[in-house]
Design an enzyme around this catalytic site. Structure first.
Site, PDB file in Angstrom:
ATOM      1  N   LYS A 213      39.914  45.840  34.635  1.00  0.00           N
ATOM      2  CA  LYS A 213      41.120  46.500  35.125  1.00  0.00           C
ATOM      3  C   LYS A 213      42.352  45.941  34.423  1.00  0.00           C
ATOM      4  CE  LYS A 213      41.405  46.803  39.615  1.00  0.00           C
ATOM      5  NZ  LYS A 213      41.798  46.490  41.010  1.00  0.00           N
ATOM      6  N   GLU A 219      35.427  36.494  30.925  1.00  0.00           N
ATOM      7  CA  GLU A 219      34.024  36.750  30.607  1.00  0.00           C
ATOM      8  C   GLU A 219      33.868  38.051  29.822  1.00  0.00           C
ATOM      9  OE1 GLU A 219      35.065  35.689  33.550  1.00  0.00           O
ATOM     10  OE2 GLU A 219      33.626  34.315  34.465  1.00  0.00           O
ATOM     11  N   GLY A 270      37.993  45.796  42.644  1.00  0.00           N
ATOM     12  CA  GLY A 270      36.786  45.791  41.821  1.00  0.00           C
ATOM     13  C   GLY A 270      35.534  46.055  42.628  1.00  0.00           C
ATOM     14  N   ARG A 271      35.399  45.388  43.759  1.00  0.00           N
ATOM     15  CA  ARG A 271      34.169  45.514  44.554  1.00  0.00           C
ATOM     16  C   ARG A 271      34.055  46.874  45.228  1.00  0.00           C
ATOM     17  NH1 ARG A 271      37.589  41.754  46.492  1.00  0.00           N
ATOM     18  NH2 ARG A 271      38.449  41.893  48.578  1.00  0.00           N
ATOM     19  N   GLU A 357      33.190  38.800  49.646  1.00  0.00           N
ATOM     20  CA  GLU A 357      34.489  38.688  48.980  1.00  0.00           C
ATOM     21  C   GLU A 357      35.592  39.343  49.806  1.00  0.00           C
ATOM     22  OE1 GLU A 357      35.497  38.248  44.444  1.00  0.00           O
ATOM     23  OE2 GLU A 357      35.210  40.380  44.811  1.00  0.00           O
ATOM     24  N   HIS A 388       6.610  38.475  51.922  1.00  0.00           N
ATOM     25  CA  HIS A 388       5.766  37.426  51.341  1.00  0.00           C
ATOM     26  C   HIS A 388       6.620  36.276  50.833  1.00  0.00           C
ATOM     27  CE1 HIS A 388       1.941  39.755  51.261  1.00  0.00           C
ATOM     28  NE2 HIS A 388       2.796  40.745  51.392  1.00  0.00           N
ATOM     29  N   LYS A 503      39.351  29.463  38.349  1.00  0.00           N
ATOM     30  CA  LYS A 503      39.822  29.959  37.053  1.00  0.00           C
ATOM     31  C   LYS A 503      40.847  29.004  36.453  1.00  0.00           C
ATOM     32  CE  LYS A 503      39.547  34.928  38.099  1.00  0.00           C
ATOM     33  NZ  LYS A 503      40.314  36.184  38.133  1.00  0.00           N
TER      34      LYS A 503
END
Lengths: 528, 528
Positions: A213, A219, A270-271, A357, A388, A503
């Site tokens: 954005k 990253e 973002g999420r 978040e 399992h 950050k």
């Protein structure tokens, strides 16, 4: 304007606390009473979905107080404020418009002189046209060959949702002739992530989507450089192989380095961006614009249900209220998300972000510490695999962890085998039905090691098949549930200040501006 | 013989409870004190690994009581009993011999008249020979073509560990010329799982490994039938494309339906079977028998460290004790496993099983309910991805969740780019260093929404590179940690009675032998 109040100032919450331990789930779910509950405690969701909460520690008395709480907390009114463009993300002074990305029936919202509904629709249409040209070969590589693969470069919200839904729809698309392009994802700054993905594709036929954005995510920009190096190394022109999904004001927006750019804005976190261009570009390229439009339609239909003031007609709000009862009254610290569907293999990882978040916060929307617990830990894996693995603890461990099952009546591919008188799909569903009852009712045994206490609550969302519309509704259900829980806890669910400090300190390490423990850790790891 | 006692009967545990909140982590980790702790609170593990617990809520006083607790609980003596073949899995009346699968230096253990050390070594050698023949093309398909792909069919312990380590070593193998066969995995009874895997391989060049100790696991047998149908449909002979990993007494053991069969036994639990034939077959085929032998060597070296009575020379026991302090004294209900390594993308899912299935129990090894909490919830995703997902809650949520970081100084592939003055690998490591300090020390701010309380404990395991030996050691560390915690809680960590009830009820559904809630759920889902 709605009234924003802390949970512990609400009268209905006091009343709710008085109902701690009200329902003996084991008794309630045994015999004819259990059968009645399963029939009765079911709420219709969008499309073919329904939300069944029979195996929750709920009865009509608890529901009545939850309804009071919904009214007193003005949940629907707050949602309406949000849809009308009020500044719900107070910390960042922003509107919250992710529902509008799929909300062609909603009222327009103006921001910065722009009709935001039109803006989101325009981006969707631009992506649809772009995807169609790629599919037709009108947009092609340097040799005029069709692109066969799309790779999304993004992290967090630009990765988890789109990846989860790509994986969720791959089988459906292959079955229904909608599998148009293979998609892969690069997210981690670990160079081994990009290396592995790049090794697995034919670069000359791959189109990359850079999603950021701000255009500044470390990253993502690092991985972009990684990819550009690889393209150049293969004698390819990166600007013929990359598109951007970003905000109009970002440095990526009008760059000649991309074939095209599609836009999002600050009003979609973002999420919550799976239904914006962030999910739209990769899903439209992979499965076609119609599939993405169906995904939006499902989400929008669920969003509409979330406007109902009656909690029994509003599955998203009801789920939120029950979760609050479990977290703040019953005192359970986690929730497991357990889809009995291999297609949803990464859905829990996406919900983990959306939930943790959004509501993993200790101060209210006015910046004041709250005196109650907020967002729970969310984790999960698909069933029957989880059975399992960690179900031992869920059944016999010392903590109670509420469970969210999800199941579809039909598999996506429709391939099946009949073994010992039943199909795989029947076995899959038999297992989830069995688990709900096993968790709720338990089983006595003389040997304490073989005893199941029961009383472990769960709900299940059931649908016909995991197709785009159904998955859009499923996504919106959880997004809205989390939004309502944020309202109940009086949080701002739409910022994420908790990610900033890491950050800042990472930058200090990279510029060797460290002392104390940070310096020693950096040296031990050989960073400098 | 060791004395098996409940945790709350141990004097040292009483003393430990008196140390609740002893360490102010924020203070301890700030300034020169923090630097000292990072240098001092580090314990050597096998190979290049070290366990650094500077950022745990621990000081020398707490360590002294943990050492007393280790002695009083006779942790090392119980581990010795286990290695010597005592019946540690009391509920099932079985020895516990997974360390012996990699323990060529250990004393032999006799069971059923068989030297078990020799038995495990023999299986490893038989697999090595088989794999070598496949790699040389001496064992080939019907047309004499070499097999290129291996697909493991298993669930739970037959899937999670082997899958996690296959993914963990793929990048290393490609870099080091050890990538011999592609591997895939089918586990879920959802027919879409097998469909997707079978669609992605060339059946004619694929060898399938059917993994089921008992030879009766419903999911696995169902998926076997699925695969056999597909092979027959492609005109191929299943018996030329399948091997079995099973117990010698299972119906799969001496069947003409398989190219060959390799054996495990009841003394190696599924979740502890990565170093047995269960992991050995697929890893030896994919990366060669030498890589698998290195994996075992790393595990064995870590197992040897776990015999040290001094807690500062025994990282596995130390980690177990610190975890117990966090769970039973500090009161934290979950632990997040956060590898800063894309290679470990599914490692947390494997640990989730090993830990939660082993210690998610409420009765002690004598079948008596315990009065303290036992195994925590385990979840996690790789960093830096997690930072953009659920770290918000970890930093600013209302619950404290201890963190287990893992990092390697070097990437596997060694591919990298320099952006803004640092490589991706440096950025990756800078982030994990920054996170440890951010969680421990926090940061004050006038705006409470931007405030980080700190005081959130973590430890980190650091190694040189994720290679087979290192990963073997990492696996053994956690297996042993979990074993020691089981000893502390006085649990039988080696059975899993909690998975039985669901199986029983699922069978009832499939035979329509249901009533009440189970019947209604089954009808709603259209099972019958």
């Amino acid at each position: 304007m709605s009234n924003w109040k802390n949970l512990d100032t609400l009268k209905a919450f006091d009343e709710l606390k008085g109902l701690k331990g009200k329902v003996n789930l084991k008794e309630a779910m045994t015999g004819e009473s259990g059968a009645d509950r399963v029939r009765k405690y079911s709420v219709k969701m969008a499309g073919s979905l329904s939300y069944n909460f029979a195996a929750k520690q709920i009865d009509d008395d608890v529901l009545a107080v939850l309804a009071k709480l919904a009214d007193e907390a003005e949940l629907v009114s707050k949602y309406e404020d949000l849809l009308n463009g009020e500044i719900i993300n107070t910390g960042e002074n922003r509107k919250v418009l992710h529902q509008l990305t799929r909300g062609q029936h909603l009222n327009p919202v103006m921001a910065d002189g722009v009709d935001k509904r039109k803006f989101y629709v325009d981006q969707q249409m631009r992506i649809a046209q772009f995807a169609a040209k790629v599919h037709l070969g009108e947009i092609a590589n340097e040799k005029g060959e069709r692109f066969t693969t799309v790779v999304q470069i993004g992290i967090g919200g630009s990765d988890l949702g789109p990846r989860a839904f790509y994986l969720a729809l791959e089988g459906w698309a292959k079955k229904n002739g909608k599998f148009l392009m293979d998609a892969k994802f690069i997210s981690n700054v670990d160079p081994d992530d990009a290396t592995a993905v790049l090794d697995s594709v034919d670069l000359s036929k791959t189109i990359f989507i850079l999603v950021s954005k701000s255009g500044t995510t470390l990253e993502t920009l690092t991985n972009e450089a990684f990819v550009k190096n690889a393209l150049k190394g293969a004698g390819l022109d990166p600007s013929k192989h990359m598109i951007a999904v970003t905000s109009e004001t970002s440095p990526l927006a009008k760059s000649a380095e991309y074939l095209d750019a599609f836009f999002m804005d600050d009003f979609v976190g973002g999420r919550f961006s799976s239904t914006s261009a962030v999910g739209g570009a990769v899903l439209s390229l992979a499965f076609g614009p119609e599939a993405f439009a169906d995904f939006l339609a499902g989400a929008s239909e669920e969003d509409a249900l979330a406007l109902n003031k009656d909690i029994l007609s509003n599955p998203d709000m009801l789920d939120a209220l029950i979760g609050l009862y479990e977290r703040n009254v019953q005192g359970y610290p986690a929730t497991a998300v357990l889809p009995y569907s291999q297609a949803l293999s990464r859905f829990a990882a996406h919900l983990q972000q959306v939930d943790m978040e959004s509501n993993g916060k200790s101060v209210n929307r006015f910046g004041e510490p709250v005196d109650y617990v907020t967002g729970p830990t969310i984790f999960g894996e698909p069933g029957t695999n989880g059975q399992h693995s960690f179900y031992q603890l869920l059944h016999q461990g010392t903590d109670i962890i509420p469970l969210q099952f999800i199941a579809f009546k039909n598999s996506q591919a429709g391939n099946d085998v009949d073994i010992q008188g039943s199909t795989s799909q029947q076995k899959l569903l038999a297992n989830v039905a069995a688990q709900i009852v096993a968790f709720a009712c338990g089983k006595d045994d003389e040997n304490a090691n073989k005893r199941f206490e029961g009383g472990r609550p769960s709900s299940i969302i059931i649908g016909d098949v995991a197709d785009p519309k159904t998955l859009g509704a499923l996504l919106a259900h959880f997004e809205n549930k989390i939004m309502f829980q944020g309202f109940l806890w009086n949080l701002n669910s739409f910022d994420q200040e908790g990610v900033q400090l890491g950050k800042v300190l990472a930058k200090k390490v990279l510029s060797k501006d460290t002392d104390g423990a940070l310096d020693v850790y950096s040296r031990i790891m050989g960073i400098y």
